[in-house]
Design a protein around this motif. Structure first.
Motif, PDB file in Angstrom:
ATOM      1  N   GLN A  99       0.815  -1.193   0.000  1.00 40.60           N
ATOM      2  CA  GLN A  99       0.000   0.000   0.000  1.00 40.60           C
ATOM      3  C   GLN A  99       0.865   1.266   0.000  1.00 40.60           C
ATOM      4  O   GLN A  99       2.035   1.239   0.395  1.00 40.60           O
ATOM      5  N   VAL A 100       0.272   2.348  -0.457  1.00 35.29           N
ATOM      6  CA  VAL A 100       0.921   3.651  -0.317  1.00 35.29           C
ATOM      7  C   VAL A 100       0.948   3.989   1.165  1.00 35.29           C
ATOM      8  O   VAL A 100      -0.112   4.026   1.804  1.00 35.29           O
ATOM      9  N   PRO A 101       2.125   4.211   1.760  1.00 40.48           N
ATOM     10  CA  PRO A 101       2.172   4.437   3.212  1.00 40.48           C
ATOM     11  C   PRO A 101       1.526   5.761   3.606  1.00 40.48           C
ATOM     12  O   PRO A 101       1.682   6.782   2.931  1.00 40.48           O
ATOM     13  N   SER A 102       0.838   5.738   4.703  1.00 41.81           N
ATOM     14  CA  SER A 102       0.178   6.959   5.181  1.00 41.81           C
ATOM     15  C   SER A 102       1.189   8.026   5.572  1.00 41.81           C
ATOM     16  O   SER A 102       0.859   9.219   5.610  1.00 41.81           O
ATOM     17  N   GLU A 103       2.437   7.601   5.851  1.00 42.08           N
ATOM     18  CA  GLU A 103       3.475   8.565   6.235  1.00 42.08           C
ATOM     19  C   GLU A 103       3.752   9.594   5.145  1.00 42.08           C
ATOM     20  O   GLU A 103       4.269  10.680   5.420  1.00 42.08           O
ATOM     21  N   LEU A 104       3.403   9.249   3.897  1.00 41.98           N
ATOM     22  CA  LEU A 104       3.592  10.237   2.832  1.00 41.98           C
ATOM     23  C   LEU A 104       2.703  11.461   3.040  1.00 41.98           C
ATOM     24  O   LEU A 104       2.926  12.511   2.436  1.00 41.98           O
TER      25      LEU A 104
END
Length: 591
Positions: free
Chosen positions: A540-545
């Motif tokens: 998944q695209v990490p939420s940290e981005l």
């Protein structure tokens, strides 16, 4: 100034104050961090002759009481924030010889009363917001020798009456909105030394009569709408040191009769529509340091005669020159900048060019040499900018190119170069900031020696055939890292978070694998993250981005290994454009 002493106390003199026979004659507080407004009480210094408060942070108005200072010869208030009109009372201070208010924010018009100042020799109102016209009344200031009103909002026809000022030698009206023809009276002013009228809207032909003014040293008519051919009378000038006619609509050939511009040090005819061949008569232009003929329609071969000039800058770029680069250019031992890009030059690049040790900038891009790179360029001690972009070059990049002593920017992109990068463990280019090698046929892996370039800001290897993994990239100043369209096969490196200045990261069209590292959420300056067409990236695209508050573009199109949706934290980044799926995506404009 804050103590009990008086200004002219010889035992405790005041800073910036000069006294004559016990009276204050000068106040010089230039560049002294002053802040505030000038007080009207300065009129009380009745003996004051020179007042200089330039290069401070003064604002507001100039006190009208300046007109009561009968002995004042110089009022210097340039480089401040004065933002009110010029007081008409200046015209009452009849001893004034110099008024300098340049680089403020002064609005309004030029007071007609300044024409009453019969002793005024210098009037500098440049770099303000002054509107209207130059008043014809200034012609009454018969001692005026230097008039500077450049970089304002003045317009209309230039007053021909200015030519009647007997002493006027320096006239700068550049960067305004003057229009119409240049008055013939100006072209006949026999004591004119400098005339700067660039960046205006003058029309008509270049007046050849300027060539007869034996005192004229600098003529700048660049960036106007002048038309016609280059007048031979102007080229006959024996006094002109700088002639600038760039970016007009001049046509015809550049024909230099024998004896042309005998004193010229700079000739700029760039950005016109000159055509035909060009040559320099033998023995002429013996003082010329700068020759700029770029952005015209010149054709034929580059004449050998230019090699006989003592040039420091030669710009023949963006023309239609053909043939080969004359090796005789190496004779010019003073040459610092050579621009031949965007012509139709061919053949081999002369080895002799690698012997011009004074070279700082060399651009031969957008020609068709079809040969290999010369190792000798890497030995030039002063070379800072080096471009051979789009030149049809073949072969390997020489090992010597791993180390340039002074290089700041190198662009070898869009050629047919092959082989591996020559950056070994001992490679050193301590000043290198930009390295562009995209659109070639380079192969192999990125060598660890790239890490030696500690000042590197732009690193572009797009559209090559690099394979394998990435070295540890720790260049602390890196802003742009373009590795798109290669054959990299490796995990996405989590350690990029040390690149605190990174703004653009392009890993598109590769075979990177693993998931997107959450550590990339620490790249606080990142504006573009382009990962499209990496089918092996998973997860998944990490939420940290979502921490990337400056992110303007996230491109994850055609990445079949990704799962889930883009986290809301990322979607909430202001003004972000997210490209996903298979649809075309318009990239945002970046600052």
């Amino acid at each position: 100034w804050l103590g009990p002493s008086i200004p002219c106390d010889v035992t405790s003199p005041w800073f910036g104050v000069t006294c004559t026979t016990g009276e204050v004659s000068e106040v010089i507080l230039q560049n002294n961090d002053l802040l505030g407004q000038l007080p009207s009480e300065i009129r009380g210094i009745y003996s004051l002759e020179r007042f200089d408060v330039s290069q401070n942070s003064l604002f507001g108005s100039i006190p009208s009481t300046v007109g009561q200072m009968s002995l004042l010869t110089a009022f210097v208030g340039g480089t401040n924030f004065v933002n009110e009109t010029i007081p008409t009372e200046f015209g009452q201070a009849l001893s004034l010889e110099e008024i300098d208010l340049n680089s403020n924010q002064i609005p309004g018009s030029i007071p007609t009363q300044l024409g009453q100042l019969q002793n005024l020799t210098t009037l500098n109102l440049g770099v303000n917001e002054i509107t209207g016209f130059i008043p014809v009344e200034l012609a009454q200031a018969t001692s005026l020798a230097r008039l500077y009103v450049d970089s304002n909002l003045l317009g209309g026809a230039l007053a021909s009456e200015l030519a009647s000022i007997p002493a006027l030698s320096d006239l700068s009206i550049a960067d305004n909105q003057f229009n119409g023809a240049i008055p013939s009276q100006i072209t006949q002013k026999t004591n004119l030394r400098h005339f700067l009228a660039n960046i205006n809207q003058f029309t008509g032909q270049v007046p050849g009569a300027f060539g007869a003014i034996t005192s004229l040293e600098l003529l700048d008519l660049s960036d106007n709408s002048l038309t016609g051919e280059l007048p031979g009378e102007l080229l006959a000038s024996t006094s002109l040191q700088e002639l600038k006619l760039a970016r007009n609509g001049l046509t015809g050939s550049i024909i230099l009769p024998s004896g042309s511009l005998a004193s010229a040090e700079l000739l700029d005819l760039s950005g016109n529509e000159f055509s035909g061949t060009f040559d320099v008569p033998a023995g002429d232009l013996v003082n010329l340091r700068v020759l700029q003929l770029n952005d015209n329609q010149l054709a034929g071969v580059i004449p050998f005669s230019v090699a006989l000039l003592p040039l420091e800058i030669l710009d023949l770029s963006t023309n239609g020159f053909t043939g080969t680069i004359p090796g005789e250019l190496a004779i010019i031992t003073s040459l610092r900048e050579l621009y031949l890009q965007q012509n139709e030059l061919g053949g081999a690049i002369p080895e002799a060019l690698t012997q011009i040790t004074s070279l700082r900038n060399l651009d031969l891009g957008f020609n068709d040499f079809g040969s290999g790179l010369l190792p000798g360029f890497a030995s030039l001690p002063n070379l800072q900018h080096f471009s051979l972009k789009s030149c049809g070059l073949t072969g390997n990049i020489p090992t010597e190119y791993g180390s340039f002593p002074s290089l700041i920017k190198m662009d070898l992109s869009n050629n047919n170069l092959n082989g591996q990068l020559p950056f070994g463990p001992d490679s050193q280019s301590p000043s290198l900031q930009e390295l562009s090698l995209g659109a070639n046929q380079l192969t192999g892996q990125i060598p660890p020696g790239v890490g030696n370039y500690v000042n590197l800001e732009i690193f572009d290897l797009t559209n090559n055939a690099f394979t394998g993994g990435l070295p540890v990239i720790v260049n602390p100043n890196l802003r742009i890292l373009n590795l798109g369209t290669n054959f990299f096969l490796d995990d996405l490196p989590p350690g990029l978070d040390v690149l605190s200045n990174l703004e653009i990261l392009d890993f598109s069209n590769n075979f990177f694998q693993s998931s997107i590292p959450p550590e990339w959420g620490d790249l606080g300056n990142l504006e573009c993250l382009i990962l499209e067409r990496n089918p092996l990236i998973v997860g998944q695209v990490p939420s940290e981005l979502g921490n990337l508050s400056n992110l303007k573009l996230l491109d994850i199109r055609e990445m079949s290994g990704l799962t889930g949706t883009v986290p809301q934290e990322v979607r909430d980044i202001p003004d972000i454009v997210i490209c996903e799926g298979t649809e075309p995506c318009e990239s945002p404009k970046l600052a």
